[in-house]
Design a protein around this motif. Structure first.
Motif, PDB file in Angstrom:
ATOM      1  N   ILE A  42       0.831  -1.206   0.000  1.00  0.00           N
ATOM      2  CA  ILE A  42       0.000   0.000   0.000  1.00  0.00           C
ATOM      3  C   ILE A  42       0.865   1.255   0.000  1.00  0.00           C
ATOM      4  CG2 ILE A  42      -1.656   1.342   1.372  1.00  0.00           C
ATOM      5  CD1 ILE A  42      -2.950  -1.355   2.119  1.00  0.00           C
ATOM      6  N   VAL A  43       1.939   1.258   0.772  1.00  0.00           N
ATOM      7  CA  VAL A  43       2.833   2.414   0.797  1.00  0.00           C
ATOM      8  C   VAL A  43       3.484   2.616  -0.567  1.00  0.00           C
ATOM      9  CG1 VAL A  43       5.026   3.270   1.761  1.00  0.00           C
ATOM     10  CG2 VAL A  43       3.275   2.331   3.277  1.00  0.00           C
ATOM     11  N   LYS A  44       3.917   1.536  -1.204  1.00  0.00           N
ATOM     12  CA  LYS A  44       4.537   1.642  -2.532  1.00  0.00           C
ATOM     13  C   LYS A  44       3.519   2.085  -3.582  1.00  0.00           C
ATOM     14  CE  LYS A  44       8.289   0.541  -3.409  1.00  0.00           C
ATOM     15  NZ  LYS A  44       9.513   1.333  -3.520  1.00  0.00           N
ATOM     16  N   ILE A  45       2.276   1.624  -3.458  1.00  0.00           N
ATOM     17  CA  ILE A  45       1.232   2.022  -4.407  1.00  0.00           C
ATOM     18  C   ILE A  45       0.953   3.515  -4.276  1.00  0.00           C
ATOM     19  CG2 ILE A  45      -1.221   1.798  -4.962  1.00  0.00           C
ATOM     20  CD1 ILE A  45      -0.932  -1.197  -4.127  1.00  0.00           C
ATOM     21  N   VAL A  46       0.798   3.994  -3.050  1.00  0.00           N
ATOM     22  CA  VAL A  46       0.501   5.403  -2.827  1.00  0.00           C
ATOM     23  C   VAL A  46       1.653   6.276  -3.317  1.00  0.00           C
ATOM     24  CG1 VAL A  46       0.139   7.152  -1.028  1.00  0.00           C
ATOM     25  CG2 VAL A  46      -1.104   4.995  -0.936  1.00  0.00           C
ATOM     26  N   GLY A  47       2.884   5.818  -3.159  1.00  0.00           N
ATOM     27  CA  GLY A  47       4.042   6.596  -3.570  1.00  0.00           C
ATOM     28  C   GLY A  47       4.398   6.483  -5.040  1.00  0.00           C
ATOM     29  N   SER A  48       3.688   5.665  -5.787  1.00  0.00           N
ATOM     30  CA  SER A  48       4.015   5.477  -7.199  1.00  0.00           C
ATOM     31  C   SER A  48       3.531   6.666  -8.032  1.00  0.00           C
ATOM     32  CB  SER A  48       3.391   4.186  -7.723  1.00  0.00           C
ATOM     33  OG  SER A  48       2.004   4.331  -7.879  1.00  0.00           O
ATOM     34  N   SER A  49       3.990   6.708  -9.270  1.00  0.00           N
ATOM     35  CA  SER A  49       3.610   7.802 -10.161  1.00  0.00           C
ATOM     36  C   SER A  49       2.364   7.478 -10.988  1.00  0.00           C
ATOM     37  CB  SER A  49       4.780   8.118 -11.102  1.00  0.00           C
ATOM     38  OG  SER A  49       5.063   6.981 -11.902  1.00  0.00           O
TER      39      SER A  49
END
Length: 58
Positions: free
Chosen positions: A21-28
């Motif tokens: 979830i953290v990686k998804i939110v931080g993605s472009s």
């Protein structure tokens, strides 16, 4: 022994879910794509994580 193994696996799953979830939110990726991936990861716990690791936004 069963309770300990289940607890450890549950903890590992929780950590992987939070990481995803953290990686998804931080993605472009776009907002719609992010929401779709987060819903998929939450509603389909194991399958959602596997799909995200394979096909998720970079």
């Amino acid at each position: 022994m069963q309770i300990e193994v289940t607890g450890i696996l549950g903890l590992i799953h929780l950590i992987l879910t939070i990481y995803a979830i953290v990686k998804i939110v931080g993605s472009s990726a776009g907002t719609g794509s992010k929401v779709l991936w987060i819903v998929l990861v939450i509603l389909l716990p194991v399958l959602g994580l596997i799909l995200w690791f394979l096909f998720g936004p970079s």
